[in-house]
Scaffold this motif. Structure first.
Motif, PDB file in Angstrom:
ATOM      1  N   GLU A  76       0.814  -1.193   0.000  1.00  8.36           N
ATOM      2  CA  GLU A  76       0.000   0.000   0.000  1.00  8.36           C
ATOM      3  C   GLU A  76       0.865   1.266   0.000  1.00  8.36           C
ATOM      4  O   GLU A  76       0.342   2.372  -0.003  1.00  8.36           O
ATOM      5  N   GLY A  77       2.135   1.123   0.065  1.00  8.75           N
ATOM      6  CA  GLY A  77       3.020   2.282   0.046  1.00  8.75           C
ATOM      7  C   GLY A  77       3.203   2.936   1.399  1.00  8.75           C
ATOM      8  O   GLY A  77       3.725   4.054   1.492  1.00  8.75           O
ATOM      9  N   ARG A  78       2.703   2.309   2.467  1.00 10.22           N
ATOM     10  CA  ARG A  78       2.823   2.885   3.796  1.00 10.22           C
ATOM     11  C   ARG A  78       4.137   2.498   4.467  1.00 10.22           C
ATOM     12  O   ARG A  78       4.501   3.069   5.489  1.00 10.22           O
ATOM     13  N   THR A  79       4.870   1.518   3.896  1.00 12.49           N
ATOM     14  CA  THR A  79       6.112   1.021   4.538  1.00 12.49           C
ATOM     15  C   THR A  79       7.328   1.677   3.871  1.00 12.49           C
ATOM     16  O   THR A  79       7.408   1.771   2.636  1.00 12.49           O
ATOM     17  N   LYS A  80       8.224   2.110   4.703  1.00 12.24           N
ATOM     18  CA  LYS A  80       9.469   2.726   4.228  1.00 12.24           C
ATOM     19  C   LYS A  80      10.659   1.934   4.817  1.00 12.24           C
ATOM     20  O   LYS A  80      10.707   1.652   6.008  1.00 12.24           O
ATOM     21  N   TYR A  81      11.619   1.584   3.914  1.00  6.71           N
ATOM     22  CA  TYR A  81      12.793   0.791   4.323  1.00  6.71           C
ATOM     23  C   TYR A  81      14.005   1.728   4.520  1.00  6.71           C
ATOM     24  O   TYR A  81      14.269   2.584   3.667  1.00  6.71           O
ATOM     25  N   LEU A  82      14.687   1.506   5.639  1.00  6.03           N
ATOM     26  CA  LEU A  82      15.874   2.299   5.973  1.00  6.03           C
ATOM     27  C   LEU A  82      17.099   1.385   6.083  1.00  6.03           C
ATOM     28  O   LEU A  82      16.983   0.231   6.541  1.00  6.03           O
ATOM     29  N   LEU A  83      18.259   1.893   5.690  1.00  6.22           N
ATOM     30  CA  LEU A  83      19.517   1.110   5.712  1.00  6.22           C
ATOM     31  C   LEU A  83      20.622   1.946   6.391  1.00  6.22           C
ATOM     32  O   LEU A  83      20.888   3.076   5.990  1.00  6.22           O
ATOM     33  N   THR A  84      21.272   1.389   7.429  1.00  5.92           N
ATOM     34  CA  THR A  84      22.387   2.030   8.143  1.00  5.92           C
ATOM     35  C   THR A  84      23.505   1.009   8.336  1.00  5.92           C
ATOM     36  O   THR A  84      23.303  -0.192   8.199  1.00  5.92           O
ATOM     37  N   GLY A  85      24.670   1.533   8.658  1.00  5.47           N
ATOM     38  CA  GLY A  85      25.818   0.634   8.894  1.00  5.47           C
ATOM     39  C   GLY A  85      26.969   0.958   7.957  1.00  5.47           C
ATOM     40  O   GLY A  85      27.088   2.060   7.420  1.00  5.47           O
ATOM     41  N   GLU A  86      27.888  -0.027   7.766  1.00  7.81           N
ATOM     42  CA  GLU A  86      29.114   0.166   6.996  1.00  7.81           C
ATOM     43  C   GLU A  86      28.781   0.389   5.530  1.00  7.81           C
ATOM     44  O   GLU A  86      28.164  -0.477   4.880  1.00  7.81           O
ATOM     45  N   GLY A  87      29.154   1.512   4.998  1.00  3.69           N
ATOM     46  CA  GLY A  87      28.959   1.820   3.587  1.00  3.69           C
ATOM     47  C   GLY A  87      27.556   2.202   3.220  1.00  3.69           C
ATOM     48  O   GLY A  87      27.252   2.359   2.022  1.00  3.69           O
ATOM     49  N   ALA A  88      26.622   2.336   4.164  1.00  2.30           N
ATOM     50  CA  ALA A  88      25.244   2.701   3.859  1.00  2.30           C
ATOM     51  C   ALA A  88      25.203   4.126   3.343  1.00  2.30           C
ATOM     52  O   ALA A  88      25.802   5.040   3.934  1.00  2.30           O
ATOM     53  N   GLY A  89      24.531   4.319   2.228  1.00  2.00           N
ATOM     54  CA  GLY A  89      24.384   5.635   1.637  1.00  2.00           C
ATOM     55  C   GLY A  89      25.497   6.004   0.691  1.00  2.00           C
ATOM     56  O   GLY A  89      25.358   6.955  -0.082  1.00  2.00           O
ATOM     57  N   THR A  90      26.676   5.298   0.756  1.00  2.00           N
ATOM     58  CA  THR A  90      27.797   5.599  -0.139  1.00  2.00           C
ATOM     59  C   THR A  90      28.089   4.411  -1.038  1.00  2.00           C
ATOM     60  O   THR A  90      28.021   4.514  -2.267  1.00  2.00           O
ATOM     61  N   VAL A  91      28.393   3.305  -0.389  1.00  2.00           N
ATOM     62  CA  VAL A  91      28.678   2.097  -1.176  1.00  2.00           C
ATOM     63  C   VAL A  91      27.368   1.380  -1.516  1.00  2.00           C
ATOM     64  O   VAL A  91      27.177   0.901  -2.638  1.00  2.00           O
ATOM     65  N   PHE A  92      26.505   1.335  -0.509  1.00  3.86           N
ATOM     66  CA  PHE A  92      25.230   0.640  -0.699  1.00  3.86           C
ATOM     67  C   PHE A  92      24.085   1.653  -0.516  1.00  3.86           C
ATOM     68  O   PHE A  92      24.135   2.482   0.413  1.00  3.86           O
ATOM     69  N   VAL A  93      23.077   1.568  -1.401  1.00 10.13           N
ATOM     70  CA  VAL A  93      21.876   2.405  -1.324  1.00 10.13           C
ATOM     71  C   VAL A  93      20.654   1.499  -1.377  1.00 10.13           C
ATOM     72  O   VAL A  93      20.704   0.377  -1.929  1.00 10.13           O
ATOM     73  N   ILE A  94      19.533   1.936  -0.782  1.00  9.78           N
ATOM     74  CA  ILE A  94      18.312   1.140  -0.722  1.00  9.78           C
ATOM     75  C   ILE A  94      17.137   1.971  -1.259  1.00  9.78           C
ATOM     76  O   ILE A  94      17.074   3.189  -1.039  1.00  9.78           O
ATOM     77  N   ASP A  95      16.291   1.326  -1.950  1.00 10.73           N
ATOM     78  CA  ASP A  95      15.049   1.956  -2.415  1.00 10.73           C
ATOM     79  C   ASP A  95      14.067   1.914  -1.258  1.00 10.73           C
ATOM     80  O   ASP A  95      13.692   0.824  -0.793  1.00 10.73           O
ATOM     81  N   GLU A  96      13.654   3.089  -0.752  1.00 12.98           N
ATOM     82  CA  GLU A  96      12.805   3.144   0.433  1.00 12.98           C
ATOM     83  C   GLU A  96      11.468   2.466   0.205  1.00 12.98           C
ATOM     84  O   GLU A  96      10.864   1.926   1.135  1.00 12.98           O
ATOM     85  N   ALA A  97      10.987   2.459  -0.999  1.00 17.48           N
ATOM     86  CA  ALA A  97       9.648   1.911  -1.266  1.00 17.48           C
ATOM     87  C   ALA A  97       9.707   0.411  -1.523  1.00 17.48           C
ATOM     88  O   ALA A  97       8.884  -0.359  -1.018  1.00 17.48           O
TER      89      ALA A  97
END
Length: 743
Positions: A76-97
């Motif tokens: 339904e689009g109400r869930t958002k996925y978050l990613l933290t830790g080593e390389g999160a946001g630079t080496v690894f990225v996640i699609d929130e939806a």
């Protein structure tokens, strides 16, 4: 095509390892406020566990490597996925939806093998966690991108020469940075690229070993071995690296010494003394260090008697030296054998033969001019004393050892015989006395005799000749000292008066015993007892006579036991004195008393004479000086003294200056006599002035007067004899001083 395959493997690997992670439970107490049993909501979990990504991927970016999904997500689009830790946001990225995870760049497993990240699902509107956070791992999958390397290379190793096949030399180790747990990227195989057939390497362990037997260091000492390590199990397509191993063969004593020539010839001058170097011998040994050390020895007896050989400090050369004096006239050459032997021998190599070698040596003795040689190193001669000049003392002899021999001439060096007591016959070498000798004056005469070749005066030798003067009984015994003693008149019979000792200047053989006998003559009332030890005791046999003016003179005879026997007579002076009860002398004849104190009659007379003469001179000098002073200033001194003593007024002005003429003090001889007149002071009566005395006689007149008075004293019959020196001196002084006193 390969990029799609790698992407597919990553996708399959990621989703093939999905799991479910539990979500936190939520308790509901009822529905719409109605009471009822509590309903427990079952925990939901993530459907993933870990993901993989291939290193060094060079395809289009970003690359999908996995997907995160929660069962609370209904799309339904109400869930958002978050990613933290080593390389999160630079080496690894996640699609929130959708929760898709992408890698943005190429990764290197050797730099970082895995990444730990934290995933969470939250409500998009309120950011309230829908699930508790969960940890997951992204592993970087290895590929064969690193060749093997040898971190400790290049290597250096040592192995003994002549080692057996398979002897371990060294172990080399290569390192591959690829993952050893995945595939064959890090599986290494070792091979020898260079160094065959001498060395080999174990393919699995990298241990280098010898491959052939009996490698000789003397042939080749060093080897360079190249070792290769290849990954992928050594198969084609694998990567490789190499290193070098420098192998040095260490020395062992596997070679015996060897003389480079079979015969050595040397020469030495016959005058070379013991220890002189004749020559060097060296046996060759290709070994090194202690394995090449050698010891040398002479095998033949005739060579070892005249020569000796030793090893130098390096342990390589043999030093041949002279052992004893050589003589060209008696032997002109020596031949012998010398052996060289290793000092350290390895029994494992004795099969090759004895570790020693032998060479022949010939030494030629060369002739050299030599000085004359005496038959003895030193001479000891004897001659009796008191012999007439020309008496034969002995003979010395020297010879010229050269060929042909030269005549010898002998002489005594002057400094060794300054008194010229001896002479030597130049041709025969016989020594004679040149003057009578006295043993008591000198027992030994040390001469230096020079032997010179007649043909060459430069060739000369010296020898010491010690001549001992033998004793003869030519000295009669004497008293050891002059004995002048005393005895108390109250002494008991048999009392010891004096112990008398004798002295004999002859040698012990002629004066081993001296006998005493006495007394002789009129003073035989004393007893002499021979003590038979070179001394005698003077005893009192009876009570002595009362003291008398003259002492007793006791004659004693002494004789020795030499051949012939000699005797002498000596006198002991004994004075009889009166003594106190304690034994001290109370009164005695002056001469005897003084003699007991240690002074003889002659000494006393000399002392009295000197004292009298000094007294006479002093008195005469004082009298003459006083007479001269009185003659010069007798009147002036009386006037001055009288004026000074009687003048006690307060001062009379000009009258005082007129009462005393000061010129009398300044120049007594030149002052004019004062004019007669009334006295300047009333308390002093005028006195008659005495006329001036004539001047005293001069030195010539005094000398004539002294000579006259001395002659009168000598011719005076009343003067006592010379034995009474003190009264005569007193009388002579009175005669001399009488006219002076009267004048």
């Amino acid at each position: 095509m390969w990029g799609l395959v790698r992407l597919l493997l990553a996708w399959l690997g990621g989703w093939g390892c999905m799991g479910r992670l539990a979500a936190p439970a939520r308790a509901w107490a009822g529905s719409r406020g109605h009471p009822g049993p509590a309903l427990l909501r079952t925990r939901r979990s993530w459907v993933w566990n870990q993901f993989f990504v291939i290193e060094e991927y060079a395809g289009p970016e970003p690359v999908l490597i996995g997907k995160l999904h929660s069962d609370v997500d209904r799309g339904e689009g109400r869930t958002k996925y978050l990613l933290t830790g080593e390389g999160a946001g630079t080496v690894f990225v996640i699609d929130e939806a959708t929760g898709n995870i992408h890698v943005t760049k190429s990764l290197d497993r050797e730099e970082k093998a895995q990444y730990v990240l934290l995933a969470q699902a939250v409500d998009r509107a309120s950011n309230r966690p829908l699930e508790p956070p969960s940890e997951f791992i992204i592993k970087v999958q290895d590929i064969n991108d690193n060749p093997p390397i040898f971190p400790l290379g290049p290597y250096h190793a040592t192995v003994p020469e002549m080692s057996n096949v398979g002897t371990s030399v060294i172990q080399v180790t290569a390192h591959d940075a690829d993952d050893p747990s995945y595939g064959n990227s890090a599986k290494l195989v070792y091979t020898v690229l260079d160094g065959l057939p001498f060395f080999s390497v174990d393919p699995q362990t990298g241990v280098v070993r010898t491959a052939i037997p009996n490698m000789d260091r003397e042939t080749q000492e060093e080897f360079l071995v190249v070792i290769q390590a290849k990954d992928m199990g050594g198969h084609m397509g694998g990567l490789s690296g190499s290193t070098t191993v420098t192998v040095t063969l260490s020395d062992v004593n596997d070679n015996p010494p060897k003389f480079p020539q079979s015969l050595y010839q040397f020469s030495v001058v016959e005058t070379a003394g013991p220890g002189t170097l004749v020559g060097r011998l060296r046996a060759q040994d290709p070994d090194l260090g202690d394995n090449a050390l050698m010891a040398y020895s002479i095998l033949d007896g005739e060579g070892s008697e005249a020569f000796s050989i030793s090893t130098d400090s390096q342990g390589r050369d043999g030093l041949l030296t002279v052992r004893k004096p050589l003589d060209f006239e008696s032997r002109r050459s020596y031949s012998f054998r010398v052996e060289a032997t290793n000092t350290l021998i390895d029994p494992a190599y004795l099969r090759r033969g004895p570790f020693k070698d032998v060479a022949s040596v010939r030494v030629a003795v060369q002739d050299a001019p030599e000085p004359p040689a005496f038959t003895q190193a030193a001479y000891h001669l004897t001659v009796p004393e008191n012999k007439a000049p020309g008496t034969l003392v002995g003979q010395i002899s020297a010879a010229d050892l050269d060929s042909p021999a030269s005549p010898i001439r002998y002489s005594i060096l002057p400094h060794s015989d300054p008194e010229r007591c001896f002479s030597i016959q130049p041709e025969e070498g016989t020594i004679h006395t040149a003057a009578p000798l006295d043993r008591e004056a000198r027992v030994w005469h040390n001469l230096t005799v020079l032997a010179t070749e007649l043909d060459s005066s430069a060739q000369a030798s010296r020898v010491q000749v010690a001549i001992q003067t033998l004793d003869e009984n030519d000295n009669a015994p004497q008293l050891a000292e002059p004995y002048d003693t005393f005895v108390c008149d109250s002494a008991a019979p048999g009392q010891l008066i004096q112990v008398i000792r004798a002295l004999d200047r002859d040698e012990v053989g002629n004066s081993s015993h001296v006998s005493f006998r006495g007394p002789l003559g009129p003073d035989a009332n004393f007893t002499v007892r021979d003590n038979r030890d070179g001394s005698a005791s003077l005893l009192l046999p009876s009570r002595p006579a009362p003291p008398r003016h003259a002492p007793y003179l006791v004659p004693i005879e002494l004789w020795d036991w030499g051949q012939p026997a000699l005797s002498s007579t000596a006198t002991v002076t004994v004075s009889v004195c009166r003594c106190q009860p304690d034994g001290s002398v109370a009164s005695c004849w002056p001469e005897a008393h003084l003699s007991a104190a240690g002074l003889s009659t002659g000494a006393l007379l000399a002392i009295i004479t000197c004292v009298g003469a000094l007294l006479a001179l002093v008195v005469l000098f004082v009298a003459l000086r006083r007479q001269k002073q009185e003659a010069l200033m007798v009147l002036e001194e009386e006037d001055v003294r009288e004026n000074i003593i009687t003048y006690d007024d307060e001062g009379g002005g000009e009258e005082d200056t007129e009462a005393f003429d000061i010129t009398a003090l300044q120049n007594p001889d030149g002052a004019a006599p004062p004019a007669p007149g009334p006295p300047a002071r009333r308390d002093v009566l005028p006195r008659a002035r005495v006329s001036r005395q004539p001047r005293p006689p001069g030195p010539a007149d005094v000398a004539q007067l002294l000579a006259l008075r001395l002659r009168e004293a000598d011719e005076d019959p009343g003067v006592p004899p010379p034995a009474c020196m003190v009264p005569s001196i007193t009388h002579g002084l009175s005669l001399i001083l009488a006219p002076l006193a009267s004048s």
